[in-house]
Design an enzyme around this catalytic site. Structure first.
Site, PDB file in Angstrom:
ATOM      1  CG  LEU A 192      -1.505   1.198   1.483  1.00  0.00           C
ATOM      2  CD1 LEU A 192      -2.535   1.697   0.557  1.00  0.00           C
ATOM      3  CD2 LEU A 192      -2.396   1.192   2.978  1.00  0.00           C
TER       4      LEU A 192
ATOM      5  CE1 TYR B 275       8.248  18.015   4.455  1.00  0.00           C
ATOM      6  CE2 TYR B 275      10.563  18.434   4.861  1.00  0.00           C
ATOM      7  CZ  TYR B 275       9.549  17.398   4.153  1.00  0.00           C
ATOM      8  OH  TYR B 275       9.979  16.635   3.487  1.00  0.00           O
TER       9      TYR B 275
END
Length: 287
Positions: free
Chosen positions: A6, A151
């Site tokens: 996935l 970030y």
């Protein structure tokens, strides 16, 4: 039986290239993305190359979306071998200039999204006594960088989260964990981050931050043209490292994807380049 994987964030960039590369290497790929309207390019490549890729909708910021997609895969295959957490987003801006909505967005996509997807797949992997969760972070997950504190903070969080899971789920249940740490990537992610930065540059073009911000922007532009010394890789180059990690019998806890990233993170990694010594030490201290 084919291993399945996935992958999140497959409409462009590393996720797009990883979906194609894993399928070409005999994996059954579930390529997921938040907006299926952006799947045309991937659908075209699937048809041209005749690959085993199924495209599914998955939004890492929505728990129901993740759970439904994971359950769909388990219902079809009865297993889930690899989760590649690739979806991410960012921009360069000071903490002072970032709105609370932007702070929440960067944290949600880059960190909380990884928690959600990992939580959704671990029960199945525990039941299988096998599995591999690969989290694409960044050299910014090891080294704080100017104007990227939000970030970097999210990516640092993913690094600690992954190390902690590896310290007990790997020996107890055979679930492997790896962190892939690129430098810059020449993908839509980078283009979006640069565009967002440039659009909001007016706020930083004057005032106290202006001199260092302009120096930062100039440096980023110069580094982009440095050839082999450039921090920027293609999405395919990073995807090739991810595939190598996935195929490894003893996968690293962490790996940098370029010489530039290796140099920038050297002081953090010199004593334990692949992260396994530290995780083993943690196990010896606590378990």
């Amino acid at each position: 039986m084919k291993k399945n994987i996935l992958i999140t964030g497959t409409s462009t960039g590393v996720g797009f290239e990883a979906a194609l590369l894993f399928a070409e290497n005999n994996f059954k790929v579930y390529a997921t993305m938040r907006n299926l309207n952006k799947s045309d390019s991937l659908q075209k490549e699937i048809k041209v190359r005749n690959l085993s890729i199924e495209i599914l909708e998955l939004d890492v910021t929505k728990n129901d979306s993740i759970i439904n997609t994971v359950q769909t895969i388990i219902n079809k295959d009865g297993k889930l071998d690899i989760l590649l957490n690739n979806a991410g987003a960012g921009f360069a801006k000071t903490l002072e200039h970032a709105s609370q909505d932007e702070i929440d967005w960067v944290t949600d996509v880059n960190y909380t999204g990884v928690i959600r997807t990992s939580k959704a797949v671990i029960p199945q992997m525990r039941k299988q006594q096998s599995g591999h969760i690969i989290n694409i972070t960044s050299i910014g997950g090891l080294v704080g960088q100017p104007f990227n504190e939000l970030y970097c903070g999210a990516k640092f969080a993913v690094e600690g989260f992954t190390e902690a899971l590896a310290s007990y789920l790997t020996p107890a249940f055979g679930i492997q964990f790896s962190l892939v740490e690129p430098g810059g990537i020449t993908t839509e992610f980078m283009s979006n981050a640069v565009e967002k930065t440039q659009n909001e540059q007016g706020e930083l073009a004057t005032g106290d931050y202006a001199p260092i911000f302009q120096k930062y922007i100039s440096g980023a532009q110069n580094r982009a043209g440095d050839g082999e010394a450039s921090p920027y890789q293609t999405g395919k180059e990073v995807a090739e490292v991810v595939l190598k990690v996935a195929l490894s019998e003893n996968p690293p806890i962490r790996i940098r994807t370029s010489e530039w990233a290796e140099k920038l993170g050297h002081l953090k990694t010199v004593g334990d380049p692949d992260g396994t010594k530290l995780v083993n030490q943690v196990q010896s201290f606590f378990l």
